[in-house]
Scaffold this motif. Structure first.
Motif, PDB file in Angstrom:
ATOM      1  N   HIS A 281      -5.283  -0.758  -7.763  1.00 14.89           N
ATOM      2  CA  HIS A 281      -5.402  -0.369  -5.942  1.00 14.89           C
ATOM      3  C   HIS A 281      -6.382   0.544  -4.882  1.00 14.89           C
ATOM      4  O   HIS A 281      -6.620   0.004  -4.240  1.00 14.89           O
TER       5      HIS A 281
ATOM      6  N   HIS B 216       0.713  -1.301   0.093  1.00 10.07           N
ATOM      7  CA  HIS B 216      -0.020   0.037  -0.123  1.00 10.07           C
ATOM      8  C   HIS B 216       0.843   1.365   0.138  1.00 10.07           C
ATOM      9  O   HIS B 216       0.760   2.154  -0.557  1.00 10.07           O
TER      10      HIS B 216
ATOM     11  N   CYS C  18      -6.003   5.263  -0.178  1.00 15.06           N
ATOM     12  CA  CYS C  18      -5.346   5.502  -1.454  1.00 15.06           C
ATOM     13  C   CYS C  18      -6.328   6.776  -2.255  1.00 15.06           C
ATOM     14  O   CYS C  18      -6.166   7.820  -3.001  1.00 15.06           O
TER      15      CYS C  18
ATOM     16  N   CYS D 279      -8.802   0.331  -2.496  1.00 16.53           N
ATOM     17  CA  CYS D 279      -8.323   0.993  -0.822  1.00 16.53           C
ATOM     18  C   CYS D 279      -8.825   2.328  -0.897  1.00 16.53           C
ATOM     19  O   CYS D 279      -8.524   3.570  -1.343  1.00 16.53           O
TER      20      CYS D 279
HETATM   21 ZN    ZN Z   1      -3.633   2.124  -0.712  1.00 18.57          ZN
END
Ligand code: ZN
Lengths: 327, 199
Positions: free
Chosen positions: A30, A4, A37, A34
Protein backbone atom coordinates in the motif's frame (compact mmCIF):
# COMPACT_ATOMS: atom_id res chain seq x y z
CA UNK A 1 -9.88 -4.76 1.76
CA UNK A 2 -8.34 -2.23 4.09
CA UNK A 3 -8.77 1.48 3.80
CA UNK A 4 -6.04 4.05 3.64
CA UNK A 5 -6.89 5.20 7.18
CA UNK A 6 -6.44 1.71 8.56
CA UNK A 7 -3.06 1.40 6.88
CA UNK A 8 -2.00 4.72 8.29
CA UNK A 9 -2.63 3.47 11.81
CA UNK A 10 -0.37 0.52 11.22
CA UNK A 11 2.62 2.53 10.16
CA UNK A 12 3.68 3.11 13.75
CA UNK A 13 3.37 -0.58 14.62
CA UNK A 14 5.32 -1.35 11.49
CA UNK A 15 8.36 0.76 12.38
CA UNK A 16 8.37 -0.87 15.82
CA UNK A 17 8.41 -4.31 14.21
CA UNK A 18 5.07 -5.20 15.75
CA UNK A 19 3.24 -6.37 12.62
CA UNK A 20 2.84 -9.95 11.47
CA UNK A 21 4.77 -10.76 8.32
CA UNK A 22 1.70 -10.83 6.04
CA UNK A 23 0.34 -7.59 7.49
CA UNK A 24 3.71 -5.98 6.99
CA UNK A 25 3.75 -7.12 3.36
CA UNK A 26 0.29 -5.75 2.65
CA UNK A 27 1.22 -2.47 4.27
CA UNK A 28 4.38 -2.19 2.22
CA UNK A 29 2.53 -2.65 -1.04
CA UNK A 30 0.00 0.00 0.00
CA UNK A 31 2.75 2.42 0.98
CA UNK A 32 4.41 1.92 -2.40
CA UNK A 33 1.29 3.35 -4.04
CA UNK A 34 0.28 5.96 -1.46
CA UNK A 35 2.20 9.21 -1.15
CA UNK A 36 0.49 10.29 2.05
CA UNK A 37 1.47 7.09 3.83
CA UNK A 38 5.02 7.36 2.50
CA UNK A 39 5.35 10.83 3.96
CA UNK A 40 3.83 9.71 7.25
CA UNK A 41 6.26 6.81 7.41
CA UNK A 42 9.25 9.03 6.71
CA UNK A 43 8.10 11.39 9.43
CA UNK A 44 7.76 8.60 11.99
CA UNK A 45 11.18 7.29 11.10
CA UNK A 46 12.76 10.70 11.60
CA UNK A 47 11.17 10.93 15.03
CA UNK A 48 12.44 7.49 15.88
CA UNK A 49 15.99 8.38 14.84
CA UNK A 50 15.90 11.67 16.74
CA UNK A 51 14.64 9.97 19.89
CA UNK A 52 17.18 7.17 19.62
CA UNK A 53 19.99 9.75 19.59
CA UNK A 54 18.91 11.11 22.96
CA UNK A 55 21.67 10.56 25.56
CA UNK A 56 20.47 8.32 28.38
CA UNK A 57 22.11 7.48 31.67
CA UNK A 58 23.75 4.15 31.08
CA UNK A 59 23.88 1.41 33.66
CA UNK A 60 27.58 0.92 34.25
CA UNK A 61 29.03 -1.70 36.57
CA UNK A 62 29.92 0.99 39.06
CA UNK A 63 26.42 2.45 39.06
CA UNK A 64 25.07 -1.03 39.71
CA UNK A 65 27.63 -1.50 42.46
CA UNK A 66 26.60 1.76 44.11
CA UNK A 67 22.96 0.75 43.93
CA UNK A 68 23.77 -2.62 45.53
CA UNK A 69 25.76 -1.02 48.33
CA UNK A 70 23.01 1.45 49.06
CA UNK A 71 20.42 -1.33 49.03
CA UNK A 72 22.45 -3.32 51.55
CA UNK A 73 22.60 -0.32 53.82
CA UNK A 74 18.85 0.29 53.44
CA UNK A 75 18.06 -3.33 54.26
CA UNK A 76 20.35 -3.16 57.29
CA UNK A 77 18.34 -0.27 58.63
CA UNK A 78 15.10 -2.07 57.85
CA UNK A 79 16.26 -5.26 59.55
CA UNK A 80 17.50 -3.49 62.62
CA UNK A 81 14.26 -1.60 62.90
CA UNK A 82 12.19 -4.75 62.77
CA UNK A 83 14.62 -6.69 64.91
CA UNK A 84 13.81 -4.60 67.96
CA UNK A 85 11.60 -6.10 70.58
CA UNK A 86 9.94 -9.41 69.86
CA UNK A 87 11.94 -10.25 66.79
CA UNK A 88 15.23 -9.88 68.61
CA UNK A 89 14.07 -12.33 71.22
CA UNK A 90 12.99 -14.83 68.63
CA UNK A 91 16.16 -14.38 66.63
CA UNK A 92 18.37 -15.01 69.62
CA UNK A 93 16.24 -17.92 70.77
CA UNK A 94 16.34 -19.58 67.41
CA UNK A 95 20.06 -19.31 67.02
CA UNK A 96 21.15 -19.63 70.62
CA UNK A 97 19.48 -22.89 71.45
CA UNK A 98 21.45 -25.23 69.19
CA UNK A 99 24.74 -23.63 70.10
CA UNK A 100 24.36 -24.41 73.73
CA UNK A 101 24.08 -28.05 72.86
CA UNK A 102 27.10 -28.09 70.60
CA UNK A 103 30.17 -27.71 72.67
CA UNK A 104 32.27 -30.68 71.67
CA UNK A 105 35.55 -30.77 69.83
CA UNK A 106 37.30 -27.76 68.48
CA UNK A 107 35.26 -25.03 70.04
CA UNK A 108 35.29 -21.54 68.67
CA UNK A 109 34.37 -18.44 70.57
CA UNK A 110 32.46 -15.94 68.55
CA UNK A 111 31.06 -12.57 69.36
CA UNK A 112 28.28 -11.56 67.08
CA UNK A 113 25.48 -10.04 69.12
CA UNK A 114 24.11 -6.70 68.16
CA UNK A 115 21.06 -4.68 69.04
CA UNK A 116 20.10 -1.40 67.56
CA UNK A 117 17.90 0.72 69.73
CA UNK A 118 15.84 3.84 69.38
CA UNK A 119 13.82 4.19 72.53
CA UNK A 120 11.97 6.98 74.26
CA UNK A 121 12.45 7.44 77.96
CA UNK A 122 10.46 9.53 80.34
CA UNK A 123 12.95 11.17 82.55
CA UNK A 124 11.94 12.72 85.81
CA UNK A 125 14.24 15.62 85.28
CA UNK A 126 12.97 17.55 88.30
CA UNK A 127 14.47 14.83 90.50
CA UNK A 128 17.66 15.00 88.51
CA UNK A 129 17.44 11.25 87.94
CA UNK A 130 20.41 10.13 85.91
CA UNK A 131 19.74 8.90 82.41
CA UNK A 132 21.89 5.87 82.82
CA UNK A 133 19.81 4.63 85.72
CA UNK A 134 16.74 4.80 83.49
CA UNK A 135 18.64 3.04 80.79
CA UNK A 136 19.71 0.08 82.85
CA UNK A 137 16.12 -0.42 84.04
CA UNK A 138 14.91 -0.57 80.48
CA UNK A 139 17.62 -2.76 79.06
CA UNK A 140 17.58 -5.83 81.22
CA UNK A 141 17.40 -7.80 78.07
CA UNK A 142 21.03 -6.94 77.49
CA UNK A 143 21.98 -8.49 80.82
CA UNK A 144 24.06 -5.47 81.69
CA UNK A 145 26.79 -6.53 79.29
CA UNK A 146 25.82 -4.13 76.59
CA UNK A 147 28.22 -1.53 75.41
CA UNK A 148 26.21 1.58 74.68
CA UNK A 149 27.48 3.68 71.82
CA UNK A 150 26.29 6.46 69.56
CA UNK A 151 23.94 8.04 72.04
CA UNK A 152 22.17 10.79 70.15
CA UNK A 153 19.77 13.25 71.72
CA UNK A 154 16.81 14.07 69.61
CA UNK A 155 15.08 16.17 72.24
CA UNK A 156 17.57 17.26 74.85
CA UNK A 157 15.42 20.02 76.30
CA UNK A 158 14.40 18.87 79.78
CA UNK A 159 11.95 21.72 80.45
CA UNK A 160 8.92 19.74 79.32
CA UNK A 161 9.90 16.81 81.52
CA UNK A 162 10.56 14.55 78.59
CA UNK A 163 13.68 13.81 76.59
CA UNK A 164 14.25 11.54 73.66
CA UNK A 165 17.41 9.88 72.50
CA UNK A 166 18.57 6.94 70.50
CA UNK A 167 21.58 4.67 70.93
CA UNK A 168 23.34 1.64 69.65
CA UNK A 169 23.85 -1.18 72.07
CA UNK A 170 26.53 -3.60 71.08
CA UNK A 171 26.13 -6.67 73.17
CA UNK A 172 28.78 -9.34 72.77
CA UNK A 173 27.29 -12.78 72.98
CA UNK A 174 29.82 -15.41 73.76
CA UNK A 175 29.04 -18.58 71.93
CA UNK A 176 30.65 -21.91 72.28
CA UNK A 177 29.98 -24.14 69.34
CA UNK A 178 31.30 -26.51 66.78
CA UNK A 179 32.80 -24.53 63.92
CA UNK A 180 31.29 -26.92 61.41
CA UNK A 181 27.84 -26.16 62.70
CA UNK A 182 25.91 -24.61 59.83
CA UNK A 183 23.96 -22.56 62.38
CA UNK A 184 27.10 -20.67 63.34
CA UNK A 185 28.17 -20.16 59.77
CA UNK A 186 24.72 -18.90 58.96
CA UNK A 187 24.73 -16.36 61.77
CA UNK A 188 28.20 -15.19 60.84
CA UNK A 189 27.20 -14.86 57.23
CA UNK A 190 24.16 -12.83 58.26
CA UNK A 191 26.22 -10.69 60.56
CA UNK A 192 28.66 -10.04 57.74
CA UNK A 193 25.94 -9.05 55.34
CA UNK A 194 23.42 -7.16 57.35
CA UNK A 195 24.76 -5.80 60.60
CA UNK A 196 24.61 -2.04 60.51
CA UNK A 197 27.69 -1.62 62.65
CA UNK A 198 30.82 -2.08 60.51
CA UNK A 199 32.71 -3.16 63.63
CA UNK A 200 30.41 -6.14 63.99
CA UNK A 201 30.84 -6.99 60.32
CA UNK A 202 34.61 -6.86 60.80
CA UNK A 203 34.39 -9.21 63.75
CA UNK A 204 32.21 -11.54 61.72
CA UNK A 205 34.86 -11.69 59.01
CA UNK A 206 37.61 -12.45 61.50
CA UNK A 207 35.49 -15.15 63.13
CA UNK A 208 34.90 -16.65 59.70
CA UNK A 209 38.62 -16.46 58.99
CA UNK A 210 39.49 -18.40 62.13
CA UNK A 211 36.91 -21.03 61.21
CA UNK A 212 38.34 -21.39 57.73
CA UNK A 213 41.76 -22.05 59.20
CA UNK A 214 40.41 -24.74 61.49
CA UNK A 215 38.45 -26.36 58.70
CA UNK A 216 41.26 -26.29 56.18
CA UNK A 217 43.60 -27.82 58.73
CA UNK A 218 41.15 -30.65 59.05
CA UNK A 219 41.04 -30.86 55.26
CA UNK A 220 37.36 -30.25 55.26
CA UNK A 221 35.75 -28.18 52.57
CA UNK A 222 34.51 -24.78 53.55
CA UNK A 223 30.88 -23.97 52.97
CA UNK A 224 30.53 -22.39 49.56
CA UNK A 225 27.99 -19.89 50.82
CA UNK A 226 30.53 -18.47 53.23
CA UNK A 227 32.87 -17.94 50.31
CA UNK A 228 30.18 -16.18 48.27
CA UNK A 229 29.29 -13.99 51.24
CA UNK A 230 32.95 -13.01 51.53
CA UNK A 231 33.23 -12.31 47.81
CA UNK A 232 30.13 -10.13 47.92
CA UNK A 233 31.39 -8.31 51.01
CA UNK A 234 34.73 -7.72 49.27
CA UNK A 235 32.89 -6.24 46.31
CA UNK A 236 29.95 -4.43 47.83
CA UNK A 237 30.42 -3.61 51.51
CA UNK A 238 30.38 0.18 51.83
CA UNK A 239 33.06 0.06 54.51
CA UNK A 240 36.56 -0.29 53.00
CA UNK A 241 37.83 -1.96 56.18
CA UNK A 242 35.27 -4.73 55.82
CA UNK A 243 36.04 -5.09 52.11
CA UNK A 244 39.73 -5.44 52.94
CA UNK A 245 39.15 -8.00 55.70
CA UNK A 246 36.96 -10.03 53.37
CA UNK A 247 39.68 -9.92 50.72
CA UNK A 248 42.21 -11.15 53.29
CA UNK A 249 39.89 -13.93 54.42
CA UNK A 250 39.56 -15.11 50.82
CA UNK A 251 43.32 -15.67 50.67
CA UNK A 252 42.75 -18.64 52.97
CA UNK A 253 40.55 -20.31 50.38
CA UNK A 254 41.89 -22.44 47.59
CA UNK A 255 42.11 -20.07 44.63
CA UNK A 256 39.36 -20.53 42.07
CA UNK A 257 37.56 -18.72 39.28
CA UNK A 258 34.95 -17.09 41.52
CA UNK A 259 37.64 -15.59 43.70
CA UNK A 260 39.56 -14.50 40.62
CA UNK A 261 36.46 -12.77 39.22
CA UNK A 262 35.92 -11.04 42.57
CA UNK A 263 39.51 -9.80 42.66
CA UNK A 264 39.32 -8.54 39.08
CA UNK A 265 36.15 -6.72 40.03
CA UNK A 266 37.90 -4.99 42.94
CA UNK A 267 40.92 -4.24 40.78
CA UNK A 268 38.82 -2.56 38.10
CA UNK A 269 36.07 -0.97 40.17
CA UNK A 270 37.14 -0.17 43.69
CA UNK A 271 37.88 3.51 44.12
CA UNK A 272 39.99 2.78 47.17
CA UNK A 273 43.64 2.45 46.14
CA UNK A 274 44.47 0.31 49.14
CA UNK A 275 41.90 -2.25 48.04
CA UNK A 276 43.26 -2.31 44.51
CA UNK A 277 46.76 -2.84 45.92
CA UNK A 278 45.48 -5.79 47.96
CA UNK A 279 43.67 -7.20 44.96
CA UNK A 280 46.69 -7.09 42.67
CA UNK A 281 48.78 -8.65 45.45
CA UNK A 282 46.31 -11.51 45.75
CA UNK A 283 46.40 -12.01 42.01
CA UNK A 284 50.22 -11.92 42.05
CA UNK A 285 50.31 -14.66 44.67
CA UNK A 286 48.01 -16.80 42.56
CA UNK A 287 49.81 -16.16 39.27
CA UNK A 288 50.77 -19.81 38.81
CA UNK A 289 47.08 -20.59 38.47
CA UNK A 290 46.69 -18.44 35.38
CA UNK A 291 47.13 -19.38 31.78
CA UNK A 292 48.49 -17.24 28.99
CA UNK A 293 45.24 -17.86 27.14
CA UNK A 294 43.23 -16.03 29.82
CA UNK A 295 42.31 -13.02 27.68
CA UNK A 296 39.97 -11.50 30.24
CA UNK A 297 42.69 -11.45 32.87
CA UNK A 298 45.30 -10.11 30.46
CA UNK A 299 42.93 -7.39 29.31
CA UNK A 300 42.36 -6.16 32.84
CA UNK A 301 46.07 -6.28 33.65
CA UNK A 302 46.98 -4.44 30.47
CA UNK A 303 44.49 -1.69 31.28
CA UNK A 304 45.67 -1.47 34.87
CA UNK A 305 49.38 -1.31 34.06
CA UNK A 306 48.66 1.59 31.76
CA UNK A 307 45.94 3.56 33.46
CA UNK A 308 45.70 2.90 37.21
CA UNK A 309 46.51 6.08 39.08
CA UNK A 310 48.39 4.13 41.72
CA UNK A 311 51.99 3.46 40.73
CA UNK A 312 52.32 0.27 42.73
CA UNK A 313 49.22 -1.17 41.07
CA UNK A 314 50.63 -0.28 37.65
CA UNK A 315 53.99 -1.92 38.35
CA UNK A 316 52.53 -5.02 39.94
CA UNK A 317 49.98 -5.39 37.13
CA UNK A 318 52.81 -5.26 34.61
CA UNK A 319 54.81 -7.86 36.52
CA UNK A 320 51.86 -10.26 36.71
CA UNK A 321 51.04 -9.58 33.08
CA UNK A 322 54.57 -10.46 31.93
CA UNK A 323 54.69 -13.63 33.98
CA UNK A 324 51.27 -14.88 32.92
CA UNK A 325 52.00 -14.20 29.28
CA UNK A 326 55.10 -16.38 29.43
CA UNK A 327 53.28 -19.30 30.98
CA UNK B 1 29.58 -7.72 33.10
CA UNK B 2 31.31 -11.03 32.92
CA UNK B 3 32.46 -10.72 36.50
CA UNK B 4 28.85 -10.65 37.59
CA UNK B 5 28.13 -14.09 36.29
CA UNK B 6 29.95 -16.55 38.40
CA UNK B 7 28.60 -16.20 41.95
CA UNK B 8 25.07 -16.15 40.63
CA UNK B 9 25.18 -19.39 38.73
CA UNK B 10 25.63 -21.33 41.94
CA UNK B 11 22.01 -22.11 42.63
CA UNK B 12 19.91 -23.64 39.96
CA UNK B 13 16.64 -21.77 40.07
CA UNK B 14 14.62 -18.89 41.46
CA UNK B 15 12.29 -21.16 43.42
CA UNK B 16 15.13 -22.54 45.48
CA UNK B 17 16.43 -19.06 46.22
CA UNK B 18 12.97 -17.73 47.03
CA UNK B 19 12.28 -20.56 49.47
CA UNK B 20 15.58 -19.95 51.21
CA UNK B 21 15.05 -16.19 51.26
CA UNK B 22 11.59 -16.70 52.74
CA UNK B 23 13.27 -18.58 55.60
CA UNK B 24 15.39 -15.51 56.23
CA UNK B 25 18.45 -16.55 54.24
CA UNK B 26 19.80 -13.16 53.24
CA UNK B 27 22.47 -14.61 51.02
CA UNK B 28 19.82 -16.32 48.94
CA UNK B 29 17.89 -13.06 48.87
CA UNK B 30 20.92 -11.25 47.59
CA UNK B 31 21.61 -13.86 44.93
CA UNK B 32 18.03 -13.57 43.79
CA UNK B 33 18.34 -9.79 43.62
CA UNK B 34 21.60 -9.97 41.69
CA UNK B 35 19.99 -12.09 39.00
CA UNK B 36 17.63 -9.34 37.97
CA UNK B 37 18.86 -6.09 39.36
CA UNK B 38 20.76 -4.87 36.33
CA UNK B 39 17.56 -4.95 34.32
CA UNK B 40 15.61 -3.21 37.05
CA UNK B 41 18.23 -0.47 37.24
CA UNK B 42 18.26 -0.20 33.49
CA UNK B 43 14.47 0.21 33.26
CA UNK B 44 14.60 2.86 35.97
CA UNK B 45 17.52 4.69 34.36
CA UNK B 46 15.76 4.72 31.03
CA UNK B 47 12.59 6.08 32.53
CA UNK B 48 14.05 8.86 34.70
CA UNK B 49 17.32 9.44 32.82
CA UNK B 50 19.12 10.28 36.05
CA UNK B 51 21.57 8.06 37.90
CA UNK B 52 20.45 9.25 41.33
CA UNK B 53 16.74 8.83 40.65
CA UNK B 54 17.37 5.45 39.08
CA UNK B 55 19.12 4.30 42.24
CA UNK B 56 16.21 5.58 44.33
CA UNK B 57 13.80 3.54 42.26
CA UNK B 58 16.09 0.50 42.41
CA UNK B 59 16.22 0.70 46.18
CA UNK B 60 12.48 1.16 46.58
CA UNK B 61 11.80 -1.79 44.28
CA UNK B 62 14.02 -4.19 46.19
CA UNK B 63 12.85 -2.97 49.59
CA UNK B 64 9.32 -3.79 48.43
CA UNK B 65 10.54 -7.18 47.26
CA UNK B 66 12.23 -7.70 50.61
CA UNK B 67 9.08 -6.79 52.51
CA UNK B 68 6.74 -8.69 50.24
CA UNK B 69 8.72 -11.83 49.57
CA UNK B 70 7.27 -13.61 52.60
CA UNK B 71 3.84 -13.43 51.01
CA UNK B 72 5.02 -14.20 47.50
CA UNK B 73 3.40 -17.33 46.14
CA UNK B 74 5.54 -19.64 44.11
CA UNK B 75 2.74 -20.28 41.66
CA UNK B 76 3.51 -16.97 40.03
CA UNK B 77 6.64 -16.03 38.13
CA UNK B 78 9.12 -14.06 40.22
CA UNK B 79 10.35 -11.96 37.32
CA UNK B 80 6.80 -10.94 36.38
CA UNK B 81 6.15 -9.86 39.95
CA UNK B 82 9.45 -8.01 40.10
CA UNK B 83 8.92 -6.08 36.87
CA UNK B 84 5.41 -5.13 37.94
CA UNK B 85 6.81 -3.70 41.12
CA UNK B 86 9.43 -1.91 39.03
CA UNK B 87 6.93 -0.27 36.73
CA UNK B 88 4.70 0.65 39.68
CA UNK B 89 7.57 2.31 41.49
CA UNK B 90 8.57 4.12 38.29
CA UNK B 91 5.03 5.39 37.74
CA UNK B 92 4.70 6.77 41.24
CA UNK B 93 8.25 8.13 41.38
CA UNK B 94 8.69 11.81 41.99
CA UNK B 95 12.17 13.08 41.47
CA UNK B 96 13.91 14.04 44.67
CA UNK B 97 15.91 16.63 42.84
CA UNK B 98 14.87 19.17 40.34
CA UNK B 99 18.38 19.36 38.95
CA UNK B 100 18.03 16.59 36.42
CA UNK B 101 15.05 18.27 34.86
CA UNK B 102 17.21 20.90 33.21
CA UNK B 103 19.38 19.05 30.81
CA UNK B 104 19.72 15.48 29.79
CA UNK B 105 23.41 16.02 29.19
CA UNK B 106 23.98 17.07 32.78
CA UNK B 107 22.35 13.97 34.07
CA UNK B 108 24.20 11.76 31.65
CA UNK B 109 27.51 13.02 32.92
CA UNK B 110 26.54 12.85 36.58
CA UNK B 111 27.32 9.18 36.64
CA UNK B 112 30.62 7.51 36.00
CA UNK B 113 33.32 8.35 33.54
CA UNK B 114 32.34 5.30 31.59
CA UNK B 115 28.91 6.66 30.79
CA UNK B 116 30.54 9.12 28.41
CA UNK B 117 31.13 6.21 26.14
CA UNK B 118 27.39 5.86 25.88
CA UNK B 119 26.85 9.30 24.47
CA UNK B 120 25.93 8.93 20.84
CA UNK B 121 28.34 11.57 19.61
CA UNK B 122 30.83 10.20 17.15
CA UNK B 123 34.29 11.64 17.74
CA UNK B 124 34.53 13.10 14.25
CA UNK B 125 31.43 15.23 14.64
CA UNK B 126 31.99 18.96 14.45
CA UNK B 127 31.15 21.19 17.40
CA UNK B 128 28.37 22.87 15.40
CA UNK B 129 26.82 19.52 14.76
CA UNK B 130 27.09 18.76 18.48
CA UNK B 131 25.41 21.99 19.46
CA UNK B 132 22.53 21.14 17.17
CA UNK B 133 22.22 17.67 18.61
CA UNK B 134 22.36 19.04 22.14
CA UNK B 135 19.58 21.44 21.35
CA UNK B 136 17.52 18.69 19.79
CA UNK B 137 18.04 16.54 22.90
CA UNK B 138 16.78 19.36 25.04
CA UNK B 139 13.63 19.63 22.94
CA UNK B 140 13.01 15.90 23.11
CA UNK B 141 13.48 15.91 26.89
CA UNK B 142 10.95 18.74 27.10
CA UNK B 143 8.54 16.83 24.93
CA UNK B 144 8.90 13.68 27.06
CA UNK B 145 7.80 15.69 30.05
CA UNK B 146 4.44 16.40 28.45
CA UNK B 147 3.60 12.68 28.49
CA UNK B 148 1.64 11.06 31.29
CA UNK B 149 3.70 8.63 33.41
CA UNK B 150 2.24 5.61 31.62
CA UNK B 151 2.73 7.09 28.18
CA UNK B 152 6.30 7.99 29.04
CA UNK B 153 7.02 4.54 30.46
CA UNK B 154 5.64 2.77 27.39
CA UNK B 155 7.43 5.16 25.06
CA UNK B 156 10.82 4.86 26.79
CA UNK B 157 10.64 1.10 27.32
CA UNK B 158 9.87 0.68 23.64
CA UNK B 159 12.38 3.18 22.28
CA UNK B 160 15.33 2.79 24.61
CA UNK B 161 15.00 -0.70 26.07
CA UNK B 162 13.51 -2.37 23.04
CA UNK B 163 10.77 -4.24 24.88
CA UNK B 164 7.98 -5.73 22.78
CA UNK B 165 4.53 -4.25 23.36
CA UNK B 166 3.35 -7.63 24.66
CA UNK B 167 6.12 -7.63 27.27
CA UNK B 168 5.29 -4.10 28.32
CA UNK B 169 1.65 -5.11 28.70
CA UNK B 170 2.75 -7.87 31.10
CA UNK B 171 4.80 -5.43 33.13
CA UNK B 172 2.01 -2.89 33.35
CA UNK B 173 -0.72 -5.47 33.92
CA UNK B 174 -2.83 -4.20 31.08
CA UNK B 175 -3.83 -5.39 27.62
CA UNK B 176 -1.62 -5.15 24.59
CA UNK B 177 -4.28 -2.93 23.04
CA UNK B 178 -3.95 -0.51 25.91
CA UNK B 179 -0.17 -0.40 25.44
CA UNK B 180 -0.63 0.32 21.73
CA UNK B 181 -2.90 3.16 22.69
CA UNK B 182 -0.31 4.63 25.06
CA UNK B 183 2.31 4.37 22.34
CA UNK B 184 0.03 6.05 19.79
CA UNK B 185 -0.88 8.85 22.15
CA UNK B 186 2.73 9.33 23.23
CA UNK B 187 3.92 9.46 19.63
CA UNK B 188 1.20 11.93 18.68
CA UNK B 189 2.10 14.19 21.61
CA UNK B 190 5.81 13.97 20.83
CA UNK B 191 5.19 14.95 17.22
CA UNK B 192 3.06 17.84 18.25
CA UNK B 193 5.66 19.08 20.75
CA UNK B 194 8.50 18.64 18.32
CA UNK B 195 6.78 20.12 15.33
CA UNK B 196 9.38 21.83 13.15
CA UNK B 197 12.23 20.81 15.47
CA UNK B 198 13.59 17.75 13.72
CA UNK B 199 13.74 16.32 10.23
ZN1 ZN C 1 -2.19 5.47 2.52
Amino acid sequence: MQTHEQYKERLLLSIHGELEADEQKKLESHVADCRECREELAHLKRLQVAVAALPRVSVTDSLLQEARRELRAAIRIERNRTSLGVTVGRFLERFMAPWVRLSAGAAAFLAVGFLGGALMFRSDVSNGGPILKQLSDQTEVLRGEAEITNVRFEDADPSDGEIAFSFHAVSPVKVRGNPNDPGIQSVLTKALMYEENPGVRLRAVSAITSQIQIQLRKEKGVDNEVKIALINAMKYDENPGVRKEALHALRKFPFDDEIKQGLLYVLTRDRNQGLRVEAINSLATAKDEFRSSDEQLLDVLRRKMETDNNQYVRLQARAVFEEVRQQ
Amino acid sequence: MSEEKSPNTMVSNDTELILKAQQGDMLAFEQLVYRYDRRVLSIAATYVNSAEDAKDIYQEVFLRVYRGLGKFELRSEFSTWLYRITTNVCLSHRSRRKRHAHSSLDSASEGEEESHGALPFASGVSSDQRAIETELSGHIEEALRTLSPREKLVFTLRHFEGYKLREIAGMLECSEGAVKKYLFTATRKMRKELKGVYG
